[in-house]
Design a protein around this motif. Structure first.
Motif, mmCIF file in Angstrom:
data_model
loop_
_atom_site.group_PDB
_atom_site.id
_atom_site.type_symbol
_atom_site.label_atom_id
_atom_site.label_comp_id
_atom_site.label_asym_id
_atom_site.label_seq_id
_atom_site.Cartn_x
_atom_site.Cartn_y
_atom_site.Cartn_z
ATOM 1 N N GLY A 197 5.466 1.154 -0.982
ATOM 2 C CA GLY A 197 6.590 2.081 -1.062
ATOM 3 C C GLY A 197 6.230 3.420 -1.654
ATOM 4 N N LYS A 198 4.931 3.758 -1.675
ATOM 5 C CA LYS A 198 4.487 5.026 -2.258
ATOM 6 C C LYS A 198 3.418 5.665 -1.380
ATOM 7 N N TRP A 199 3.327 6.983 -1.495
ATOM 8 C CA TRP A 199 2.153 7.668 -0.972
ATOM 9 C C TRP A 199 1.007 7.365 -1.931
ATOM 10 N N ILE A 200 -0.121 6.943 -1.386
ATOM 11 C CA ILE A 200 -1.276 6.593 -2.219
ATOM 12 C C ILE A 200 -2.516 7.332 -1.704
ATOM 13 N N GLN A 201 -3.492 7.473 -2.565
ATOM 14 C CA GLN A 201 -4.763 8.091 -2.187
ATOM 15 C C GLN A 201 -5.819 7.010 -2.047
ATOM 16 N N LEU A 202 -6.601 7.110 -1.000
ATOM 17 C CA LEU A 202 -7.708 6.192 -0.810
ATOM 18 C C LEU A 202 -8.925 6.783 -1.521
ATOM 19 N N VAL A 203 -9.413 6.088 -2.546
ATOM 20 C CA VAL A 203 -10.519 6.583 -3.359
ATOM 21 C C VAL A 203 -11.758 5.757 -3.043
ATOM 22 N N ARG A 204 -12.784 6.415 -2.560
ATOM 23 C CA ARG A 204 -14.025 5.721 -2.207
ATOM 24 C C ARG A 204 -15.115 6.073 -3.210
ATOM 25 N N THR A 205 -15.727 5.047 -3.787
ATOM 26 C CA THR A 205 -16.856 5.201 -4.698
ATOM 27 C C THR A 205 -17.998 4.346 -4.176
ATOM 28 N N GLY A 206 -18.953 5.000 -3.527
ATOM 29 C CA GLY A 206 -20.023 4.250 -2.890
ATOM 30 C C GLY A 206 -19.463 3.415 -1.760
ATOM 31 N N SER A 207 -19.706 2.097 -1.803
ATOM 32 C CA SER A 207 -19.179 1.196 -0.778
ATOM 33 C C SER A 207 -17.834 0.605 -1.167
ATOM 34 N N ASP A 208 -17.328 0.939 -2.370
ATOM 35 C CA ASP A 208 -16.060 0.403 -2.848
ATOM 36 C C ASP A 208 -14.899 1.334 -2.505
ATOM 37 N N THR A 209 -13.768 0.724 -2.178
ATOM 38 C CA THR A 209 -12.561 1.481 -1.858
ATOM 39 C C THR A 209 -11.407 0.990 -2.726
ATOM 40 N N ALA A 210 -10.684 1.917 -3.315
ATOM 41 C CA ALA A 210 -9.551 1.563 -4.160
ATOM 42 C C ALA A 210 -8.411 2.539 -3.901
ATOM 43 N N PHE A 211 -7.210 2.193 -4.395
ATOM 44 C CA PHE A 211 -6.054 3.065 -4.283
ATOM 45 C C PHE A 211 -5.898 3.874 -5.564
ATOM 46 N N GLY A 212 -5.329 5.072 -5.446
ATOM 47 C CA GLY A 212 -5.086 5.919 -6.599
ATOM 48 C C GLY A 212 -3.835 6.749 -6.401
ATOM 49 N N ASP A 213 -3.367 7.375 -7.479
ATOM 50 C CA ASP A 213 -2.185 8.226 -7.394
ATOM 51 C C ASP A 213 -2.501 9.505 -6.631
ATOM 52 N N VAL A 214 -1.496 10.028 -5.938
ATOM 53 C CA VAL A 214 -1.657 11.304 -5.240
ATOM 54 C C VAL A 214 -1.442 12.440 -6.228
ATOM 55 N N ASN A 215 -2.037 13.585 -5.946
ATOM 56 C CA ASN A 215 -1.855 14.778 -6.766
ATOM 57 C C ASN A 215 -0.662 15.588 -6.265
ATOM 58 N N ARG A 216 -0.041 16.318 -7.172
ATOM 59 C CA ARG A 216 1.015 17.237 -6.758
ATOM 60 C C ARG A 216 0.402 18.378 -5.940
ATOM 61 N N ILE A 217 1.138 18.850 -4.944
ATOM 62 C CA ILE A 217 0.667 19.945 -4.092
ATOM 63 C C ILE A 217 1.167 21.260 -4.686
#
Length: 289
Positions: A247-267
């Motif tokens: 139910g949220k806009w999320i950011q896909l954060v990639r670190t090497g071969s790992d992928t995680a979700f993160g908060d979006v930044n304000r525009i």
């Protein structure tokens, strides 16, 4: 639609709002005094880029207000580079939705006055391994009108060094309505839109009623923005994943071969982004300051 490589500073100066009162100083017999108050704003955006993506935050300075503004009025030219040829001047770049091509304007010194001039764009079409070219003539810079949230590019000669870009016009507190177009033939629709507010935009504060969403980010609608380091960030609307990110806009954060979700930044205000429409059908979003 081509994406330019661009870095945009996330630091935007405070808005300077100035109240202007226009009055008839000398009332003659039989002539009534007319009072009108306009609020105009000056929005400085700091950038170190050759290409900076901007969003129009203002409307035309007029008695009625709410009218679209124009290139010739929106961008202050004093801080820009002006020359005798397009190659030696800063340029504005706007997308022509009718001809599906970018059109260009360059800043020219005309007897000591800075003026935007049109440039001819050549649209190249390739069919059956043959190539054809046609000329596209953009409207005059004082006729190329921009609604709030309309996004465009500023191309600077001194990219790489810090410089200020100033936009000015009449402040308008009504909602910014932006149309989002769907794609065709199974291809997503790329919509070049922007934050036409005078404050930073929290994506999760808006009601995205007609968004397309999925438990997999690659199937949902997407927002693409370039951060201050020139890195493209991909935001997705997630649901059905069984996580706290639903139910949220999320950011896909990639670190090497790992992928995680993160908060979006304000525009930041006056900054543009792409809305990638993977769902079917057009819809519109309303953004209020």
């Amino acid at each position: 639609m081509k994406m330019f490589s661009s870095k945009i500073s996330s630091r935007v100066s405070a808005i300077a709002l100035v109240g202007l009162v226009a009055v008839c100083a000398q009332a003659q017999e039989g002539v009534a005094l007319v009072w009108s108050t306009n609020v105009v704003g000056l929005l400085p955006v700091q950038s170190t880029n050759t290409y900076t993506v901007l969003a129009c935050p203002f409307t035309q300075v007029a008695w009625t207000g709410g009218l679209p503004t124009a290139f010739a009025d929106l961008i202050k030219t004093k801080q820009l580079t002006v020359g005798g040829t397009p190659e030696t001047s800063d340029q504005l770049i706007a997308y022509d939705h009718t001809n599906k091509v970018y059109t260009y304007y360059w800043l020219k010194d005309v007897s000591g006055t800075n003026r935007w001039e049109t440039m001819t764009t050549y649209k190249v079409t390739v069919t059956n391994l043959s190539e054809s070219s046609e000329s596209v003539f953009p409207p005059a810079p004082d006729e190329k009108v921009l609604t709030r949230g309309y996004t465009f590019w500023l191309k600077r000669l001194n990219g790489g060094t810090s410089h200020a870009i100033y936009m000015h016009g009449q402040y308008n507190e009504t909602k910014q309505v932006t149309e989002i177009k769907a794609g065709t033939s199974g291809k997503p629709g790329y919509n070049f839109v922007g934050n036409g507010r005078l404050t930073a935009l929290d994506l999760n504060s808006l009601n995205w009623t007609n968004k397309a969403y999925a438990s997999s980010p690659g199937l949902s609608d997407e927002i693409v923005i370039v951060d201050e380091k020139g890195i493209y960030k991909n935001y997705y609307y997630l649901t059905g994943s069984g996580t706290s990110w639903d139910g949220k806009w999320i950011q896909l954060v990639r670190t090497g071969s790992d992928t995680a979700f993160g908060d979006v930044n304000r525009i930041p205000p006056g900054v543009g982004f792409w809305y990638v429409r993977r769902g079917s059908g057009d819809f519109s979003i309303s953004i209020k300051d």
